[in-house]
Design a protein around this motif. Structure first.
Motif, PDB file in Angstrom:
ATOM      1  N   LYS A  65       7.017  16.357  -6.480  1.00 51.61           N
ATOM      2  CA  LYS A  65       8.484  16.402  -6.492  1.00 51.61           C
ATOM      3  C   LYS A  65       9.006  16.759  -5.106  1.00 51.61           C
ATOM      4  N   GLY A  66       9.921  15.939  -4.604  1.00 52.41           N
ATOM      5  CA  GLY A  66      10.485  16.148  -3.273  1.00 52.41           C
ATOM      6  C   GLY A  66       9.711  15.456  -2.159  1.00 52.41           C
ATOM      7  N   LYS A  67       8.588  14.858  -2.473  1.00 53.61           N
ATOM      8  CA  LYS A  67       7.790  14.171  -1.458  1.00 53.61           C
ATOM      9  C   LYS A  67       8.285  12.741  -1.257  1.00 53.61           C
ATOM     10  N   THR A  68       7.980  12.202  -0.094  1.00 48.54           N
ATOM     11  CA  THR A  68       8.284  10.815   0.231  1.00 48.54           C
ATOM     12  C   THR A  68       6.981  10.118   0.594  1.00 48.54           C
ATOM     13  N   PHE A  69       6.716   9.003  -0.057  1.00 46.66           N
ATOM     14  CA  PHE A  69       5.527   8.203   0.207  1.00 46.66           C
ATOM     15  C   PHE A  69       5.929   6.972   1.003  1.00 46.66           C
ATOM     16  N   GLU A  70       5.101   6.613   1.964  1.00 50.91           N
ATOM     17  CA  GLU A  70       5.331   5.405   2.754  1.00 50.91           C
ATOM     18  C   GLU A  70       4.768   4.204   2.008  1.00 50.91           C
ATOM     19  N   LEU A  71       5.553   3.150   1.933  1.00 43.70           N
ATOM     20  CA  LEU A  71       5.143   1.886   1.339  1.00 43.70           C
ATOM     21  C   LEU A  71       5.082   0.870   2.474  1.00 43.70           C
ATOM     22  N   LYS A  72       3.884   0.332   2.708  1.00 40.02           N
ATOM     23  CA  LYS A  72       3.714  -0.618   3.807  1.00 40.02           C
ATOM     24  C   LYS A  72       3.020  -1.873   3.309  1.00 40.02           C
ATOM     25  N   CYS A  73       3.265  -2.960   4.008  1.00 38.55           N
ATOM     26  CA  CYS A  73       2.592  -4.215   3.703  1.00 38.55           C
ATOM     27  C   CYS A  73       1.142  -4.088   4.153  1.00 38.55           C
ATOM     28  N   SER A  74       0.205  -4.413   3.255  1.00 32.18           N
ATOM     29  CA  SER A  74      -1.215  -4.217   3.550  1.00 32.18           C
ATOM     30  C   SER A  74      -1.934  -5.506   3.966  1.00 32.18           C
ATOM     31  N   HIS A 106       0.858  -1.183   0.000  1.00 34.14           N
ATOM     32  CA  HIS A 106       0.000   0.000   0.000  1.00 34.14           C
ATOM     33  C   HIS A 106       0.894   1.234   0.000  1.00 34.14           C
ATOM     34  N   ILE A 107       0.698   2.083  -1.000  1.00 33.43           N
ATOM     35  CA  ILE A 107       1.457   3.341  -1.084  1.00 33.43           C
ATOM     36  C   ILE A 107       0.549   4.438  -0.549  1.00 33.43           C
ATOM     37  N   GLU A 108       0.848   4.883   0.659  1.00 35.70           N
ATOM     38  CA  GLU A 108       0.033   5.901   1.309  1.00 35.70           C
ATOM     39  C   GLU A 108       0.202   7.235   0.596  1.00 35.70           C
ATOM     40  N   GLY A 109      -0.889   7.914   0.386  1.00 33.45           N
ATOM     41  CA  GLY A 109      -0.862   9.218  -0.282  1.00 33.45           C
ATOM     42  C   GLY A 109      -1.079   9.119  -1.777  1.00 33.45           C
ATOM     43  N   ALA A 110      -0.893   7.937  -2.343  1.00 31.97           N
ATOM     44  CA  ALA A 110      -1.118   7.752  -3.777  1.00 31.97           C
ATOM     45  C   ALA A 110      -2.328   6.846  -4.020  1.00 31.97           C
ATOM     46  N   ASN A 111      -2.928   6.338  -2.949  1.00 36.20           N
ATOM     47  CA  ASN A 111      -4.084   5.453  -3.020  1.00 36.20           C
ATOM     48  C   ASN A 111      -3.836   4.260  -3.945  1.00 36.20           C
ATOM     49  N   ILE A 112      -2.676   3.629  -3.787  1.00 35.95           N
ATOM     50  CA  ILE A 112      -2.324   2.440  -4.550  1.00 35.95           C
ATOM     51  C   ILE A 112      -2.244   1.265  -3.592  1.00 35.95           C
ATOM     52  N   ASP A 113      -2.993   0.218  -3.914  1.00 32.53           N
ATOM     53  CA  ASP A 113      -2.997  -0.986  -3.091  1.00 32.53           C
ATOM     54  C   ASP A 113      -2.781  -2.179  -4.007  1.00 32.53           C
TER      55      ASP A 113
END
Length: 131
Positions: A105-114, A81-88
């Motif tokens: 640009k310059g942002k960091t998205f959290e990638l977590k196991c869903s 799950h990529i938080e902030g990009a609504n990708i699961d």
């Protein structure tokens, strides 16, 4: 006394070789980037159960570039799950196309196991950095 062992082993090895040639051998690995549209890039995310991690601690992507994001498991049941990009992503939905906008640009998205995958699930995370 045991002169028959070597010829028998040789015959068994030959028969095993013929068996391997006659059955389906593993397919050659495919170049996953070959099926991409022009200007599209591949972002491959791989999860493992052995250490409850993704294959990279940080993934770097370019703003404004269209990505085919592909998720796969080496073992176990995982999701991404990529938080902030609504990708699961999971085994039923392993790919998605997504463009990180220039405003990211310059942002960091959290990638977590869903998917609850085991005792290391809580710490299974990574980052996607938009350059």
């Amino acid at each position: 006394m045991l002169k028959w062992i070597m010829p028998v082993l040789l015959v068994v090895a030959c028969l095993f070789g013929v068996y391997l040639l006659a059955t389906d051998l593993p397919a050659k690995p495919k170049d996953e980037a070959s099926g991409l549209a022009e200007g599209q890039e591949l972002l491959k995310i791989v999860a493992t159960t052995t250490d409850y991690k993704f294959d990279q601690a940080e993934y770097h992507v370019k703003a404004g570039t269209n990505y085919k994001i592909k998720f796969s498991n080496k073992s176990g049941k995982h999701g991404a799950h990529i938080e902030g990009a609504n990708i699961d992503l999971n085994e039923n939905n392993p790919t998605v196309e997504y463009t990180f906008p220039e405003s990211d640009k310059g942002k960091t998205f959290e990638l977590k196991c869903s998917i609850m995958c085991g005792q290391g699930h809580a710490t299974m995370a990574s980052k996607i950095i938009v350059d």
